[in-house]
Design an enzyme around this catalytic site. Structure first.
Site, PDB file in Angstrom:
ATOM      1  N   ARG A 168       0.840  -1.197   0.000  1.00 25.63           N
ATOM      2  CA  ARG A 168       0.000   0.000   0.000  1.00 25.63           C
ATOM      3  C   ARG A 168       0.875   1.247   0.000  1.00 25.63           C
ATOM      4  NH1 ARG A 168      -4.855   1.435   4.258  1.00 25.63           N
ATOM      5  NH2 ARG A 168      -3.198   1.337   5.822  1.00 25.63           N
ATOM      6  N   ASP A 448      -3.577   2.876  14.027  1.00 24.69           N
ATOM      7  CA  ASP A 448      -2.860   3.605  12.994  1.00 24.69           C
ATOM      8  C   ASP A 448      -3.499   4.984  12.858  1.00 24.69           C
ATOM      9  OD1 ASP A 448      -5.156   3.320  11.439  1.00 24.69           O
ATOM     10  OD2 ASP A 448      -4.248   1.965   9.982  1.00 24.69           O
TER      11      ASP A 448
END
EC number: 2.3.3.9
Length: 532
Positions: A168, A448
Site C-alpha cells: 500500500r 494507525d
C-alpha cells in the site's frame, strides 16, 4: 548561465535528505530517473484531482449532500465484469496488515495469513529513513533473503509458504518533501509505488505474484483512472505484460461509496476487489459533514459496523463487488493480546469472533487483522462459514441501498469517558507518529492514523457545533478540552509510552487543529512538517 530546458527535463529526481550507505541500493540513478518520469507525466493530473476534492468539499460545506453521479449511470447499469483474478489471490480469507519495518514484515509473512499488506501509508510515519528502509526490507522479502537479528540475539527469517505480498503506497494527497523533480515536490504515492515497482515488479511478475497493490483514500473514479494510467505506463516502461499489476481499492471515503461501480470500471483490467476501510470511512463521514450540525456522530465506541449507515455501506460493497466479479474484503480487527488478564483477553477475542462472523455471513470474501495472534481466530470463523476460497457466488440480491441510507445520522451519546478517550488516543498516537512510529499499541489495540483522525475530528465536531452535552447534561466546551488535554499531556510526558518525548509538540498540534475554525483535511499533513 541558464540551464537549457532540455537538460532540466532530463534530470533525475533529487534527494534532499541524509541517506545511509544501504539507501544507495534503492536510490540508484536509474530508479531516480524512473521517478522523475512518473512525476512529469502524472503529477499535473494528480494536482487537478486534489483541486477537485477541495471543490467537492466546499459544496458539502455549503449544504450539498453526496449522491450517486448522474453522468455515470450507464456504468452502474451496464453488464460488465472485471478481469480474471490471479490464482495467487483467489483465497484471501485472512489478511494481516502492518508497517514496512523489518521484523514486522517477517512476522507477518510467517503469520499464517493468506496475504500480507505492507503499509507505507497509515501505519508508517513517513520519515525518509522509514520509507527507504521499508523499500530495502521489501526488496529483500521479494528476493527471499530477508532476515533479522534482534538486540537480544533472536534470529528471524521467513518460513516456507509465506503470505502473498500486497503493498500500500501513500494516498494521492501526501507529499514526499525529500524528493523533488524540476524543483517540484513529488507525491508520496508515486515515490512509494515507483521505487517498489522499479526494483521488484519484474521479479514478482516472473513468479506470477503481480506485483499487487492496495490503493488508499480514493474519492472518485477519476482518481482510480489515474492509478490505472500510472500502472499501465509502468508496465510498458519495465517491459511487463499489460494488466499484470493488480489492485485492491480501499473504499474508505464517503464520496467513493457512491462510485464503487465506477472505480471498478476505471480499473477493470487490473482490479481484484474493494475493501471496507471502515475506520477511515468513519473519519471521512465526519470530515464530509463537518459543516452539518444534524449529522454529529456519538462517541467512537458506539459507531460500530451494525449501525445503519455502516451496515448499508458494507452490504452495498459486497453486492457491487460480486456483481462485477471482484472480491469484497472486510475490515480491520485491531485487537492485540492482553497479557496477564485472561478475562479481558477472552472478551476482546469474543468481539473479534463476532465481527468476523458478521462479515462472513454478510458475504465478505476475507478480512483484516492487525496482529498475528488474531490470524487463527479469524481463519477459524471464515473456514467454518466459507469452505470455498471465496464467496463470489453470494450476489446479495436482497440489498437495495439508497443515498439517504448511506448518509443516515447515527443515534447515540457522548460520555465523559468517550471524550477523554478521544483526547488520550489522538494525543498518544500523534506523539508516537512525530517520533517516527505509525503503528502504535494503545489500550490493547494496534492503532494507525485512522483512529487518531476519528478522535480529533469528533473532538472538533463536538466543540464547534455548540450545545453538545455529555450524558449527564454537562456541556462540552473548549475549556474542558484544554483541561483534559493538559492532563493527558502531563501523564504522557512522564510515561514510558511511545512518543513521550514529543508529548508537548503533539499537544500543541492537536490543540491547534481542534481550536481551528475549520476541520483540517488530514492530521498527517501539518504533522508531516514536524516529522524529523
Amino acid at each position: 548561465m541558464a540551464v537549457p530546458k532540455e537538460r532540466i527535463l532530463l534530470q533525475p529526481a533529487q534527494i534532499h535528505a541524509a541517506t545511509g550507505p544501504s539507501h544507495a541500493q534503492i536510490l540508484t540513478p536509474e530508479a531516480l530517473a524512473f521517478l522523475a518520469g512518473l512525476h512529469r507525466r502524472f503529477d499535473g493530473r494528480r494536482r487537478e484531482l486534489l483541486a477537485a476534492r477541495r471543490e467537492r468539499q466546499a459544496r458539502y460545506d455549503a449544504g450539498q449532500l453526496p449522491d450517486f453521479r448522474a453522468d455515470t449511470a450507464a456504468i452502474r447499469e451496464g453488464q460488465w465484469t472485471v478481469a480474471r483474478i490471479p490464482t495467487a489471490l483467489l483465497d484471501r480469507r485472512v489478511e494481516i496488515t502492518g508497517p514496512v519495518e523489518r521484523k514486522m514484515i517477517i512476522n507477518a509473512l510467517n503469520s499464517g495469513a493468506k496475504v500480507f499488506m505492507a503499509d507505507f501509508e497509515d501505519s508508517s510515519a513517513p520519515t525518509f529513513a522509514n520509507q527507504i528502509d521499508g523499500q530495502i526490507n521489501l526488496r529483500d522479502a521479494v528476493n527471499g533473503d530477508i532476515c533479522h537479528t534482534s538486540p537480544e540475539g533472536r534470529f528471524y527469517r521467513v518460513n516456507d509458504n509465506p503470505a502473498v505480498l500486497i503493498v500500500r503506497p501513500r494516498g494521492w494527497h501526501l507529499p514526499e518533501r525529500h524528493v523533488t523533480v524540476d524543483g517540484e515536490t513529488m507525491a508520496g504515492a508515486l515515490v512509494d509505488f515507483g521505487l517498489f515497482a522499479f526494483h521488484n515488479a519484474r521479479t514478482l511478475q516472473a513468479r506470477d505474484r503481480g506485483p499487487y497493490f492496495y490503493l488508499p483514500k480514493l474519492e472518485a473514479m477519476e482518481e482510480a483512472a489515474l492509478w490505472d494510467e500510472v500502472m499501465s505506463a509502468t508496465e510498458e516502461a519495465l517491459d511487463l505484460p499489460h494488466g499484470c499489476m493488480k489492485a485492491t481499492v480501499l473504499i474508505e471515503t464517503l464520496p467513493a461509496v457512491f462510485q464503487m461501480h465506477e472505480i471498478l470500471h476505471a480499473l477493470k483490467d487490473r482490479v481484484v476487489g474493494l475493501n471496507c476501510g471502515r475506520w477511515d470511512y468513519i473519519f471521512s463521514y465526519l470530515k464530509t459533514f463537518r459543516g452539518h450540525r444534524n449529522r454529529l456522530l456519538p462517541e467512537r465506541s458506539q459507531v460500530q459496523m451494525t449501525v445503519p449507515f455502516l451496515k448499508a455501506y458494507s452490504e452495498l460493497l459486497i453486492q457491487t463487488c460480486h456483481r462485477r466479479g471482484a472480491f469484497a474484503m472486510g475490515g480491520m480487527a485491531a485487537q492485540i493480546p492482553i497479557k496477564g488478564d485472561e478475562a479481558a483477553n477472552d472478551a476482546a477475542l469474543a468481539k473479534v469472533r463476532a465481527d468476523k462472523l458478521r462479515e462472513v455471513q454478510a458475504g465478505h470474501d476475507g478480512t483484516w487483522v492487525a496482529h498475528p495472534a488474531l490470524v487463527p481466530v479469524a481463519q477459524e470463523i471464515f473456514d467454518k462459514y466459507m469452505p470455498s476460497p471465496n464467496q463470489l457466488n453470494v450476489v446479495r440480491a436482497d440489498v437495495s441501498v439508497t443515498r439517504d441510507q448511506l448518509i443516515a445520522p447515527c443515534a447515540g451519546s457522548i460520555s465523559r469517558a468517550g471524550f477523554d478517550n478521544n483526547v488520550d488516543v489522538a494525543l498518544r498516537y500523534t506523539a508516537a507518529w512525530l517520533d517516527g512510529l505509525g503503528c502504535v499499541p494503545i489500550h490493547h489495540l494496534m492503532e494507525d492514523a485512522a483512529t487518531a483522525e476519528i478522535a480529533r475530528s469528533q473532538l472538533w465536531q463536538w466543540l464547534h457545533h455548540g450545545n453538545v452535552e455529555f450524558t449527564d447534561h454537562a456541556p462540552i466546551n473548549v475549556v474542558l478540552f484544554d483541561q483534559v488535554l493538559a492532563a493527558h499531556t502531563h501523564r504522557l510526558r512522564a510515561s514510558q509510552h511511545p512518543g513521550a518525548a514529543r508529548a508537548d509538540e503533539a499537544a500543541t498540534l492537536l490543540a491547534q487543529l481542534t481550536h481551528a475554525e475549520q476541520l483540517g483535511d488530514f492530521l498527517t499533513l501539518p504533522a508531516y512538517a514536524q516529522l524529523h
